[in-house]
Design an enzyme around this catalytic site. Structure first.
Site, mmCIF file in Angstrom:
data_model
loop_
_atom_site.group_PDB
_atom_site.id
_atom_site.type_symbol
_atom_site.label_atom_id
_atom_site.label_comp_id
_atom_site.label_asym_id
_atom_site.label_seq_id
_atom_site.Cartn_x
_atom_site.Cartn_y
_atom_site.Cartn_z
ATOM 1 C CG HIS A 124 124.915 -3.322 7.490
ATOM 2 N ND1 HIS A 124 126.163 -3.552 7.474
ATOM 3 C CD2 HIS A 124 124.364 -4.303 8.778
ATOM 4 C CE1 HIS A 124 126.552 -4.585 8.292
ATOM 5 N NE2 HIS A 124 125.745 -5.082 8.909
ATOM 6 C CG ASP A 151 130.240 -2.776 6.926
ATOM 7 O OD1 ASP A 151 130.546 -2.005 5.795
ATOM 8 O OD2 ASP A 151 129.327 -3.043 7.421
ATOM 9 C CG HIS A 153 131.771 1.343 4.183
ATOM 10 N ND1 HIS A 153 130.995 0.270 3.583
ATOM 11 C CD2 HIS A 153 132.168 2.058 3.478
ATOM 12 C CE1 HIS A 153 131.123 0.588 2.164
ATOM 13 N NE2 HIS A 153 131.807 1.585 2.174
ATOM 14 C CG ASP A 155 128.014 -0.024 8.591
ATOM 15 O OD1 ASP A 155 128.344 0.705 7.700
ATOM 16 O OD2 ASP A 155 127.376 -0.952 8.305
ATOM 17 C CG HIS A 168 123.492 2.305 4.571
ATOM 18 N ND1 HIS A 168 123.629 1.744 3.412
ATOM 19 C CD2 HIS A 168 123.660 3.551 4.592
ATOM 20 C CE1 HIS A 168 124.133 2.411 2.803
ATOM 21 N NE2 HIS A 168 124.284 3.665 3.221
ATOM 22 C CG ASP A 261 127.964 -4.299 4.196
ATOM 23 O OD1 ASP A 261 127.942 -4.524 3.010
ATOM 24 O OD2 ASP A 261 127.607 -3.158 4.761
ATOM 25 C CG ASP A 263 129.972 -2.873 2.038
ATOM 26 O OD1 ASP A 263 130.858 -3.398 2.893
ATOM 27 O OD2 ASP A 263 129.114 -1.824 2.152
ATOM 28 C CD GLU A 306 123.844 -1.886 3.083
ATOM 29 O OE1 GLU A 306 123.844 -1.487 1.609
ATOM 30 O OE2 GLU A 306 123.562 -1.335 3.785
HETATM 31 MN MN LIG Z 1 127.543 -2.218 6.424
#
Ligand SMILES: [Mn+2]
Length: 334
Positions: A124, A151, A153, A155, A168, A261, A263, A306
């Site tokens: 990312h 995402d 997360h 980030d 990332h 992303d 994930d 990712e």
């Molecule tokens: Mn990310």
């Protein structure tokens, strides 16, 4: 009978409406392959673009009626040795800066050429470049754009808040103007984004500091709990309301950058990512989110990041990534 007729004509009207929106947009795509792995200790991310090529990314985009105007390969320095050094500072910044500049230029050129840049990663950290490129394009035109960031997360770490030094985990912060100046000042201006024009969707795995950073930032965050409560239609509707109503500037939104992303999706569905987190979006929620954004006719640039084929099973996450590109470009069931 008449009910069947009217529902059939409803479908026809809906389809025609969508098509007219889609027709207003560019029908050409620039594919930017960015096999960057320097944003974290997951070298497998460097195989992401190759796996999406194997999953027929080119022909699946063409099948939707888009022309592939250009394919750009971003060179990535092989700096794995940096990972042997122990540091809690942002790692590989000079190399990531070099890649970001190349990505930014490719994205800006693609937009200037009237195409939709789709940057395929890679980790990312590439969003530092893609968002810088989109931001420079709209800045020159004195137009407004927004970002929808998917995402697990945040980030949104800075070198000070990060425990790992993995860049990332920092690209959102960098784009908002916080972080290593060699990255935030890319192309000579900062910030690249207005927080009031940004939404972050699907978060469920945040560092303690990131919770404060998100609250302070002014972006619109939507957690997985919010997805449970509101459903994806509600999330996208609310996100667009927030992004479109920037109170300091009434000029209408001219574009949306989607930074996706993989994930954000549940690892049962998308196992081929570097930093998986349980409890993510379902297969349908992921597609539906992008379909709804495509329906606005505003999506002008896209990142898919990712993908880590070293962790994937039979290339299924790469295939899903390519199908998600189709949804983001307006593929519908009917
Ligand atoms: Mn990310």
């Amino acid at each position: 009978m008449s009910q069947t007729k009217s529902s059939a004509s409803n479908v026809a009207t809906k389809t025609a409406l969508r098509e007219s929106k889609v027709m207003e947009r560019a029908r050409a795509v620039t594919l930017i392959y960015c096999p960057i792995h320097l944003g974290g200790p997951h070298a497998g991310a460097s195989m992401g673009p190759a796996a999406m090529k194997v999953a027929s990314v080119v022909s699946k985009i063409q099948k939707l009626g888009f022309r592939i105007e250009r394919e750009v390969d971003i060179p990535v320095p092989n700096a794995l040795c940096w990972w042997e050094e122990s540091t809690n500072q942002a790692r590989c910044v000079p190399e990531i800066g070099e890649v970001s500049l190349a990505v930014a230029q490719a994205v800006e050129e693609a937009l200037e050429a009237g195409t939709i840049p789709i940057t395929l990663g890679g980790d990312h950290s590439l969003a530092i470049g893609s968002i810088a490129g989109a931001s420079n394009y709209y800045r020159k035109k004195k137009e407004e754009f927004g970002v929808v960031w998917f995402d697990a997360h945040g980030d949104i770490n800075t070198p000070e808040s990060s425990h790992s030094g993995n860049v990332h985990g920092m690209p959102f912060a960098v784009s908002l103007g916080d972080g290593d100046e060699r990255l935030t000042k890319l192309l000579g201006f900062s910030p690249k984004l207005k927080a009031s024009r940004c939404a972050l969707i699907g978060i469920r795995d945040l560092d303690a500091d990131e919770i404060q950073l998100i609250a302070k930032s002014g972006i619109a965050p939507f957690t997985m709990r919010d997805v449970d409560d509101m459903g994806m239609a509600g999330i996208i509707r609310e996100a667009l309301v927030r992004i479109k109503s920037d109170d300091k500037n009434s000029s209408p939104l001219k574009g949306l950058h989607v930074s996706f992303d993989l994930d954000v999706i549940d690892p049962d569905v998308a196992p081929g990512v570097s930093t998986e987190s349980r409890g993510g979006l379902t297969y349908r929620e992921s597609h539906y989110a992008l379909e709804l954004l495509a329906d606005t006719g505003l999506v002008t640039s896209i990142d898919i990041v990712e993908l880590n084929p070293a962790r994937d099973i039979r290339n299924q996450t790469a295939e899903l990534a390519v199908d998600l590109v189709q949804s983001a470009l307006g593929k519908n069931i009917l």
